[in-house]
Design a protein around this motif. Structure first.
Motif, PDB file in Angstrom:
ATOM      1  N   LEU A  29     -39.783   0.897 -16.141  1.00  0.00           N
ATOM      2  CA  LEU A  29     -39.680   1.231 -17.559  1.00  0.00           C
ATOM      3  C   LEU A  29     -39.201   0.019 -18.362  1.00  0.00           C
ATOM      4  O   LEU A  29     -39.713  -0.255 -19.452  1.00  0.00           O
ATOM      5  N   GLU A  30     -38.242  -0.706 -17.830  1.00  0.00           N
ATOM      6  CA  GLU A  30     -37.792  -1.937 -18.488  1.00  0.00           C
ATOM      7  C   GLU A  30     -38.941  -2.935 -18.585  1.00  0.00           C
ATOM      8  O   GLU A  30     -39.081  -3.638 -19.592  1.00  0.00           O
ATOM      9  N   ASP A  31     -39.768  -2.973 -17.550  1.00  0.00           N
ATOM     10  CA  ASP A  31     -40.914  -3.877 -17.525  1.00  0.00           C
ATOM     11  C   ASP A  31     -41.954  -3.498 -18.585  1.00  0.00           C
ATOM     12  O   ASP A  31     -42.740  -4.338 -18.998  1.00  0.00           O
ATOM     13  N   LEU A  32     -41.953  -2.257 -19.012  1.00  0.00           N
ATOM     14  CA  LEU A  32     -42.789  -1.837 -20.148  1.00  0.00           C
ATOM     15  C   LEU A  32     -42.132  -2.191 -21.478  1.00  0.00           C
ATOM     16  O   LEU A  32     -42.780  -2.715 -22.382  1.00  0.00           O
ATOM     17  N   ILE A  33     -40.860  -1.882 -21.590  1.00  0.00           N
ATOM     18  CA  ILE A  33     -40.153  -2.004 -22.865  1.00  0.00           C
ATOM     19  C   ILE A  33     -39.955  -3.453 -23.290  1.00  0.00           C
ATOM     20  O   ILE A  33     -40.228  -3.812 -24.445  1.00  0.00           O
ATOM     21  N   ILE A  34     -39.470  -4.294 -22.402  1.00  0.00           N
ATOM     22  CA  ILE A  34     -39.084  -5.662 -22.791  1.00  0.00           C
ATOM     23  C   ILE A  34     -40.263  -6.469 -23.343  1.00  0.00           C
ATOM     24  O   ILE A  34     -40.154  -7.043 -24.433  1.00  0.00           O
ATOM     25  N   PRO A  35     -41.421  -6.498 -22.656  1.00  0.00           N
ATOM     26  CA  PRO A  35     -42.553  -7.243 -23.257  1.00  0.00           C
ATOM     27  C   PRO A  35     -43.057  -6.598 -24.549  1.00  0.00           C
ATOM     28  O   PRO A  35     -43.459  -7.302 -25.483  1.00  0.00           O
ATOM     29  N   TRP A  36     -43.028  -5.263 -24.621  1.00  0.00           N
ATOM     30  CA  TRP A  36     -43.461  -4.580 -25.838  1.00  0.00           C
ATOM     31  C   TRP A  36     -42.547  -4.976 -26.997  1.00  0.00           C
ATOM     32  O   TRP A  36     -43.008  -5.264 -28.106  1.00  0.00           O
ATOM     33  N   LYS A  37     -41.261  -5.001 -26.711  1.00  0.00           N
ATOM     34  CA  LYS A  37     -40.267  -5.383 -27.718  1.00  0.00           C
ATOM     35  C   LYS A  37     -40.511  -6.810 -28.212  1.00  0.00           C
ATOM     36  O   LYS A  37     -40.431  -7.090 -29.408  1.00  0.00           O
ATOM     37  N   LYS A  38     -40.860  -7.714 -27.306  1.00  0.00           N
ATOM     38  CA  LYS A  38     -41.136  -9.107 -27.688  1.00  0.00           C
ATOM     39  C   LYS A  38     -42.406  -9.208 -28.521  1.00  0.00           C
ATOM     40  O   LYS A  38     -42.461  -9.977 -29.478  1.00  0.00           O
ATOM     41  N   ARG A  39     -43.430  -8.434 -28.153  1.00  0.00           N
ATOM     42  CA  ARG A  39     -44.691  -8.462 -28.907  1.00  0.00           C
ATOM     43  C   ARG A  39     -44.537  -7.871 -30.299  1.00  0.00           C
ATOM     44  O   ARG A  39     -45.304  -8.182 -31.200  1.00  0.00           O
ATOM     45  N   HIS A  40     -43.560  -6.997 -30.477  1.00  0.00           N
ATOM     46  CA  HIS A  40     -43.352  -6.307 -31.753  1.00  0.00           C
ATOM     47  C   HIS A  40     -41.957  -6.642 -32.281  1.00  0.00           C
ATOM     48  O   HIS A  40     -41.144  -5.751 -32.532  1.00  0.00           O
TER      49      HIS A  40
END
Length: 151
Positions: A29-40
């Motif tokens: 789940l962290e692996d989903l959230i962290i890159p998404w957070k960086k992209r947005h």
């Protein structure tokens, strides 16, 4: 042969992310959230994951992962949100342990006249298929709240 192998491997990654097997649900789940957070970077993303490094069965892992993945996709495509809050933890209710997932955004909310694709119905089908519960509310944004029983 190599092209076919890469295509099949890519398809399997799409269906079942290897990070679930390699790292467990919380790290996936962290692996989903962290890159998404960086992209947005224009969206304030707050998250709290507390699964005590618990190991869950494949169905639970995939359902929780896909729920968050679809929610983040919907926020990207439709919400126009400036703030997203994600909380995932283990709770005890009615002599049963549950994974409790809350995903909230302050976007435009769900349009009751909108025809939905496979996203929201797919989320519901995955969670209910595990004897879980899921609610979608749309007031000052959208909240998705799910409970997945730990068996």
């Amino acid at each position: 042969r190599r092209v076919l192998f890469r295509s099949v491997r890519g398809l399997l990654q799409t269906l079942r992310p290897s990070v679930l097997d390699e790292l467990g649900l919380q790290s996936a789940l962290e692996d989903l959230i962290i890159p998404w957070k960086k992209r947005h970077a224009d969206i304030d993303v707050q998250y709290h994951l507390d699964l005590d490094n618990h190991l869950f069965n494949d169905q639970i892992n995939i359902a929780a992962y896909r729920l968050l993945q679809e929610a983040l996709t919907n926020i990207t495509k439709h919400a126009l949100a400036t703030k997203v809050t994600i909380a995932v933890n283990i709770e005890s209710r009615a002599k049963q342990k549950w994974i409790h997932i809350i995903i909230e955004d302050n976007g435009v909310g769900l349009n009751s006249n909108q025809t939905f694709g496979l996203g929201l119905p797919g989320m519901k089908e995955r969670i209910v298929g595990l004897d879980g519960k899921i609610n979608f509310t749309s007031q000052d944004g959208t909240t998705i709240e799910a409970w997945i029983p730990i068996k």
